[in-house]
Design a protein around this motif. Structure first.
Motif, mmCIF file in Angstrom:
data_model
loop_
_atom_site.group_PDB
_atom_site.id
_atom_site.type_symbol
_atom_site.label_atom_id
_atom_site.label_comp_id
_atom_site.label_asym_id
_atom_site.label_seq_id
_atom_site.Cartn_x
_atom_site.Cartn_y
_atom_site.Cartn_z
ATOM 1 N N PRO A 56 0.605 -1.207 -0.144
ATOM 2 C CA PRO A 56 -0.272 0.029 0.163
ATOM 3 C C PRO A 56 0.819 1.220 0.024
ATOM 4 C CG PRO A 56 0.194 -0.904 2.161
ATOM 5 C CD PRO A 56 0.931 -1.779 1.427
ATOM 6 N N ASP A 57 2.093 1.058 0.347
ATOM 7 C CA ASP A 57 3.208 2.503 0.570
ATOM 8 C C ASP A 57 3.685 2.845 -0.752
ATOM 9 O OD1 ASP A 57 2.108 2.288 3.161
ATOM 10 O OD2 ASP A 57 3.779 0.892 3.521
ATOM 11 N N GLY A 58 3.572 2.067 -1.906
ATOM 12 C CA GLY A 58 4.399 2.417 -2.776
ATOM 13 C C GLY A 58 5.783 2.418 -2.952
ATOM 14 N N ALA A 59 6.401 2.936 -3.771
ATOM 15 C CA ALA A 59 8.001 2.765 -3.639
ATOM 16 C C ALA A 59 8.659 4.132 -3.534
ATOM 17 C CB ALA A 59 8.572 2.407 -5.200
ATOM 18 N N SER A 60 10.036 4.120 -3.448
ATOM 19 C CA SER A 60 10.868 5.327 -3.151
ATOM 20 C C SER A 60 11.451 5.987 -4.515
ATOM 21 C CB SER A 60 11.938 4.902 -2.192
ATOM 22 O OG SER A 60 12.692 4.002 -2.465
ATOM 23 N N ALA A 61 11.195 5.070 -5.544
ATOM 24 C CA ALA A 61 11.721 5.451 -6.695
ATOM 25 C C ALA A 61 10.776 4.954 -8.019
ATOM 26 C CB ALA A 61 13.166 5.053 -7.242
ATOM 27 N N PRO A 62 10.608 5.366 -9.204
ATOM 28 C CA PRO A 62 9.689 4.682 -9.988
ATOM 29 C C PRO A 62 10.079 3.535 -10.483
ATOM 30 C CG PRO A 62 10.109 7.114 -10.516
ATOM 31 C CD PRO A 62 10.806 6.612 -9.508
#
Lengths: 195, 253
Positions: free
Chosen positions: B236-242
């Motif tokens: 649910p938190d996504g990433a720190s870089a695409p």
């Protein structure tokens, strides 16, 4: 401040409404400058929470922007309309109402409203606030309580009756008497129109 | 024994204080139409109720609130002027008012509002160059309050409509997504601020509603950001870089 912004800020409230209807987003900026503080203060008074008050003020301004075309100056002032929207949004937040309140059309002009320069508007609003406070303080406690629970709490007369353990008819009477006295006091000081 | 009239009249103070239900209100407004005495009472008491918002202690709103309001407003299309009275029940009127005459000025305002709404719907005026919202009919504007930038989709995002509204003065952006497909199970959309020196800064994750819509408020510092982009990342938190090439992006400066 740009020339066009200055021109907008000098416009009267009815002219500001026309700018809102025309889709001029700068008019919202001016509206916020003019009434953002009193709107936020009202939301804080009702909700007691700065974060939720921000949400309410944002919702209220969006609603006024969206519905500016339906505003009718003959029913009341822009300020009264905006503050009614703020109050209703705040009560909905407070009470978790699922139904959006329709903005009360029982709106009236208040004489001390200032549309001129900021200093005058602030002085005007300050005098108005002082008068309203004195008027409210002059009411018997039970009448003031009935008005405040209804207006700032959004409680129905039945709910207030249960809360203070008094007959419904008594609450209705206190509310009406309190409002009547409030009107008389403010009329006597020329803050609101008489009949 | 109280009559129906007495019962309704006793509810008028609550009506002017806005503490009646929608049904009670409708019933009372209907009564006011036909009862001059109650109409006068309501008008009188409403004057007292109208000053109550002035009673609270003045509290200065936080500086960011103005930006929030402007950003939120910029994502909403104003309603077109009504053809007739917008309110189902006239308030405190002695009689029904005739329709408001359409003066030249009012017609002009209506036309301007209609053009604004149509322009927003059709994308007219919101091309590759950002168009400031505001008084284009009123002469030059230096430093618009808000500017709208369209985002462009490709591939699975080709049908997406997305507009970013940036409020430069307050460093805020609001992105209005419509027609977004649902991300794969366990994944979310992640919004990125792309800077001129090719950095991608995470600006929030979101999942569209069942209609494919979502409004995302970007509160991160926008200085240096030149583009917005969206990728699909693990939830649910996504990433720190695409982790992929964005299929939806657009410039914001």
């Amino acid at each position: 401040m740009t020339p066009s912004k200055r021109a907008l800020s000098e416009r009267s409230d009815p002219e500001l409404v026309a700018a809102l209807v025309a889709g001029e987003i700068d008019a919202v900026d001016v509206l916020f400058t003019r009434y953002g503080r009193v709107a936020y203060s009202l939301a804080i008074r009702i909700l007691g929470d700065p974060g939720r008050a921000e949400d309410v003020v944002q919702d209220a301004f969006v609603r006024v922007w969206k519905r500016a075309a339906s505003f009718d100056a003959r029913r009341g002032s822009l300020r009264t309309w905006l503050l009614t929207v703020v109050r209703n949004c705040a009560i909905d937040h407070l009470r978790g109402s699922l139904h959006e309140r329709s903005e009360m059309e029982l709106q009236v002009e208040v004489r001390a409203e200032g549309e001129g320069s900021n200093p005058w508007r602030e002085v005007s609003q300050s005098l108005e606030r002082d008068a309203v406070r004195v008027a409210l303080r002059s009411l018997p406690g039970e009448q003031r309580q009935a008005i405040e629970l209804a207006y700032y709490g959004g409680y129905s007369q039945q709910e207030i009756a249960r809360m203070v353990d008094a007959p419904l008819g008594t609450i209705k009477g206190r509310t009406r008497l309190g409002l009547e006295k409030l009107c008389s006091y403010l009329q006597g000081r020329g803050l609101i129109d008489g009949d | 024994m109280a009559t129906e009239h007495d019962e309704l009249a006793s509810a008028i103070p609550a009506l002017v204080l806005g503490s009646v239900t929608a049904e009670e209100r409708q019933q009372l407004m209907l009564h006011l139409e036909g009862c001059a005495g109650c109409r006068a009472l309501a008008a009188r008491l409403a004057r007292g109720a109208a000053v109550l918002p002035m009673e609270p202690d003045p509290v200065e709103p936080p500086a960011r609130l103005r930006g929030r309001v402007l950003a939120a407003v910029a994502t909403v299309r104003p309603d077109a002027p009504p053809r007739s009275s917008p309110l189902p029940i006239p308030a405190l009127q002695r009689r029904r008012r005739p329709p408001r005459p359409l003066t030249g000025v009012r017609l002009g305002l209506i036309a301007a509002a209609a053009a604004f709404v149509l322009g927003a719907v059709a994308g007219v005026g919101f091309g590759h160059l950002a168009q400031p919202f505001g008084p284009s009919r009123q002469g030059p504007v230096a430093g618009p309050v808000a500017a709208r930038y369209p985002l462009h989709g490709t591939g699975a995002m080709a049908g997406v409509t997305a507009d970013a509204v940036v409020v430069p003065r307050d460093g805020l952006a609001v992105v209005d997504f419509r027609g977004m497909p649902q991300p794969p199970a366990g994944q979310v959309y992640e919004l990125w601020l792309l800077t001129g020196d090719s950095r991608a800064l995470p600006a929030g994750v979101f999942v569209p509603d069942s209609q494919g819509s979502r409004v995302v408020v970007v509160t991160q510092d926008l200085r240096g950001a030149t583009r917005l982009a969206v990728t699909v990342e693990h939830g649910p938190d996504g990433a720190s870089a695409p982790s992929q090439t964005p299929q939806l992006s657009g410039r914001i400066a």
